[in-house]
Write a protein that holds these residues in place. Structure first.
Motif, mmCIF file in Angstrom:
data_model
loop_
_atom_site.group_PDB
_atom_site.id
_atom_site.type_symbol
_atom_site.label_atom_id
_atom_site.label_comp_id
_atom_site.label_asym_id
_atom_site.label_seq_id
_atom_site.Cartn_x
_atom_site.Cartn_y
_atom_site.Cartn_z
ATOM 1 N N LEU A 74 20.402 22.886 0.855
ATOM 2 C CA LEU A 74 20.468 21.922 -0.254
ATOM 3 C C LEU A 74 21.097 22.551 -1.486
ATOM 4 O O LEU A 74 21.932 21.923 -2.162
ATOM 5 N N THR A 75 20.726 23.791 -1.790
ATOM 6 C CA THR A 75 21.286 24.494 -2.946
ATOM 7 C C THR A 75 22.785 24.718 -2.769
ATOM 8 O O THR A 75 23.564 24.561 -3.720
ATOM 9 N N LEU A 76 23.204 25.057 -1.551
ATOM 10 C CA LEU A 76 24.630 25.229 -1.269
ATOM 11 C C LEU A 76 25.388 23.914 -1.461
ATOM 12 O O LEU A 76 26.508 23.898 -1.990
ATOM 13 N N TRP A 77 24.769 22.819 -1.044
ATOM 14 C CA TRP A 77 25.394 21.497 -1.225
ATOM 15 C C TRP A 77 25.566 21.177 -2.709
ATOM 16 O O TRP A 77 26.606 20.669 -3.131
ATOM 17 N N LEU A 78 24.530 21.494 -3.516
ATOM 18 C CA LEU A 78 24.614 21.257 -4.960
ATOM 19 C C LEU A 78 25.693 22.133 -5.598
ATOM 20 O O LEU A 78 26.443 21.680 -6.478
ATOM 21 N N LEU A 79 25.776 23.389 -5.158
ATOM 22 C CA LEU A 79 26.815 24.285 -5.677
ATOM 23 C C LEU A 79 28.208 23.804 -5.270
ATOM 24 O O LEU A 79 29.157 23.889 -6.047
ATOM 25 N N HIS A 80 28.292 23.261 -4.053
ATOM 26 C CA HIS A 80 29.578 22.746 -3.584
ATOM 27 C C HIS A 80 30.050 21.574 -4.443
ATOM 28 O O HIS A 80 31.244 21.403 -4.678
ATOM 29 N N SER A 81 29.077 20.773 -4.927
ATOM 30 C CA SER A 81 29.436 19.649 -5.797
ATOM 31 C C SER A 81 29.977 20.128 -7.141
ATOM 32 O O SER A 81 30.694 19.404 -7.832
ATOM 33 N N LEU A 82 29.620 21.378 -7.521
ATOM 34 C CA LEU A 82 30.141 21.955 -8.766
ATOM 35 C C LEU A 82 31.375 22.814 -8.517
ATOM 36 O O LEU A 82 31.968 23.335 -9.462
ATOM 37 N N HIS A 83 31.742 22.937 -7.234
ATOM 38 C CA HIS A 83 32.789 23.901 -6.869
ATOM 39 C C HIS A 83 34.138 23.594 -7.520
ATOM 40 O O HIS A 83 34.913 24.506 -7.797
ATOM 41 N N THR A 84 34.393 22.326 -7.761
ATOM 42 C CA THR A 84 35.664 21.971 -8.400
ATOM 43 C C THR A 84 35.679 22.398 -9.867
ATOM 44 O O THR A 84 36.735 22.602 -10.447
ATOM 45 N N ASP A 85 34.501 22.515 -10.462
ATOM 46 C CA ASP A 85 34.388 22.980 -11.845
ATOM 47 C C ASP A 85 33.849 24.411 -11.817
ATOM 48 O O ASP A 85 32.645 24.633 -11.929
ATOM 49 N N THR A 86 34.736 25.361 -11.639
ATOM 50 C CA THR A 86 34.345 26.768 -11.486
ATOM 51 C C THR A 86 33.561 27.280 -12.675
ATOM 52 O O THR A 86 32.580 28.026 -12.517
ATOM 53 N N GLN A 87 33.942 26.878 -13.867
ATOM 54 C CA GLN A 87 33.266 27.351 -15.076
ATOM 55 C C GLN A 87 31.812 26.884 -15.112
ATOM 56 O O GLN A 87 30.912 27.653 -15.444
ATOM 57 N N ALA A 88 31.578 25.623 -14.720
ATOM 58 C CA ALA A 88 30.213 25.082 -14.703
ATOM 59 C C ALA A 88 29.361 25.795 -13.656
ATOM 60 O O ALA A 88 28.204 26.146 -13.907
ATOM 61 N N MET A 89 29.940 26.031 -12.469
ATOM 62 C CA MET A 89 29.199 26.700 -11.399
ATOM 63 C C MET A 89 28.824 28.123 -11.803
ATOM 64 O O MET A 89 27.687 28.557 -11.613
ATOM 65 N N ASN A 90 29.772 28.841 -12.390
ATOM 66 C CA ASN A 90 29.499 30.215 -12.819
ATOM 67 C C ASN A 90 28.452 30.262 -13.919
ATOM 68 O O ASN A 90 27.625 31.178 -13.976
ATOM 69 N N ALA A 91 28.469 29.260 -14.817
ATOM 70 C CA ALA A 91 27.482 29.200 -15.903
ATOM 71 C C ALA A 91 26.080 28.986 -15.342
ATOM 72 O O ALA A 91 25.112 29.625 -15.783
ATOM 73 N N VAL A 92 25.964 28.074 -14.357
ATOM 74 C CA VAL A 92 24.664 27.806 -13.725
ATOM 75 C C VAL A 92 24.144 29.059 -13.023
ATOM 76 O O VAL A 92 22.974 29.430 -13.161
ATOM 77 N N ILE A 93 25.012 29.728 -12.270
ATOM 78 C CA ILE A 93 24.625 30.937 -11.538
ATOM 79 C C ILE A 93 24.199 32.047 -12.495
ATOM 80 O O ILE A 93 23.175 32.712 -12.301
ATOM 81 N N LYS A 94 24.977 32.239 -13.563
ATOM 82 C CA LYS A 94 24.687 33.312 -14.516
ATOM 83 C C LYS A 94 23.356 33.080 -15.234
ATOM 84 O O LYS A 94 22.542 33.998 -15.387
ATOM 85 N N GLN A 95 23.100 31.830 -15.666
ATOM 86 C CA GLN A 95 21.850 31.503 -16.349
ATOM 87 C C GLN A 95 20.659 31.681 -15.408
ATOM 88 O O GLN A 95 19.632 32.264 -15.782
ATOM 89 N N SER A 96 20.798 31.181 -14.185
ATOM 90 C CA SER A 96 19.723 31.309 -13.194
ATOM 91 C C SER A 96 19.462 32.772 -12.867
ATOM 92 O O SER A 96 18.313 33.189 -12.695
ATOM 93 N N LEU A 97 20.521 33.550 -12.788
ATOM 94 C CA LEU A 97 20.412 34.981 -12.506
ATOM 95 C C LEU A 97 19.564 35.684 -13.558
ATOM 96 O O LEU A 97 18.681 36.488 -13.226
#
Length: 261
Positions: A87-110
């Motif tokens: 499920l998390t991979l699916w959500l990340l895939h939905s952000l995959h077109t917006d690389t900046q948004a995906m990286n921001a989510v990953i960095k904050q969660s990290l």
């Protein structure tokens, strides 16, 4: 060999050495180090997940040979973690077109998960003492409720690990200590490793399918980490745990705070 490549091999060596000595710190150190090297956050997480799956897979063989794995607990954890990873991979895939948004989510969660990991490492002994103290009282779970809570724990670990590559080690072990206070420590650690391998493999392959993988980087890290883990394992116990854990926790608090805030 280029300077950057040498640095990555040395980073793998140091992280492997720390993991061998303490049993924790793999993803929680490796992913921030990769960010420091300028690796894209999504690529750092994806690469570290497969790195963890490979380095921990040898642990399954050793622990199973020594009968240190409770496959029933592993099964309940996996029942929650693998669907959560998907499920998390699916959500990340939905952000995959917006690389900046995906990286921001990953960095904050990290950053947040690093802070939680630091607390788990720092207060591990107190948490274990609390779990043992209340192991036989009316708050102790059993049967259906215990299995359900194990699946829920797997759900949370699956989401955290897929999003940040961190959580299966320190947080997973502490959670299992609290849920199963009567389980021998060596069996508990073996069970956590047995659960971490399929989780990190599924999450890592999912990230790889989205292009969040650097195979050359993975090779350089393994060149350093495999001998590092071997050396660290042989020196385990030579330095007091009361010195190592606070140092590691302090480092993770600093890194986590910088990433989260």
């Amino acid at each position: 060999m280029e300077v950057g490549v040498v640095g990555l091999v040395i980073a793998g060596l140091l992280v492997g050495f720390i993991v061998g000595m303490t049993g924790v710190g793999g993803g929680s150190l490796m992913t921030p180090i990769l960010l420091w090297f300028g690796i894209n956050p999504a690529t750092a997480v994806g690469t570290d997940l497969l790195y963890a799956a490979i380095t921990k897979s040898g642990g399954i063989y050793v622990h199973q040979r020594n009968k240190n794995i409770d496959w029933t607990i592993t099964g309940w954890l996996t029942l929650g973690s693998v669907p959560a990873a998907a499920l998390t991979l699916w959500l990340l895939h939905s952000l995959h077109t917006d690389t900046q948004a995906m990286n921001a989510v990953i960095k904050q969660s990290l950053g947040v998960v690093l802070l939680l990991t630091a607390l788990a490492i720092l207060f591990k002994q107190q948490l274990l003492a609390f779990a043992h103290k209340h192991a036989g009282d009316r708050y102790h779970l059993s049967g259906f409720n215990l299995n359900l809570l194990t699946v829920v724990t797997g759900l949370m670990l699956g989401a955290m690990v897929t999003l940040t590559s961190i959580g299966a080690g320190a947080l997973g072990t502490v959670a299992l200590f609290i849920l199963y206070p009567f389980l021998a420590t060596k069996r508990l650690v073996g069970t956590e490793i047995a659960h971490a391998v399929p989780l990190t493999l599924v999450a890592g392959l999912g990230h790889a399918s989205m292009g969040n993988m650097d195979w050359h980087l993975l090779g350089y890290l393994l060149m350093g980490s495999l001998p590092g883990i071997y050396l660290g394992s042989h020196l385990s116990g030579r330095i007091s745990d009361q010195i190592l854990r606070p140092c590691l926790a302090t480092m993770l608090v600093f890194i986590g705070y910088k990433l989260a805030f």
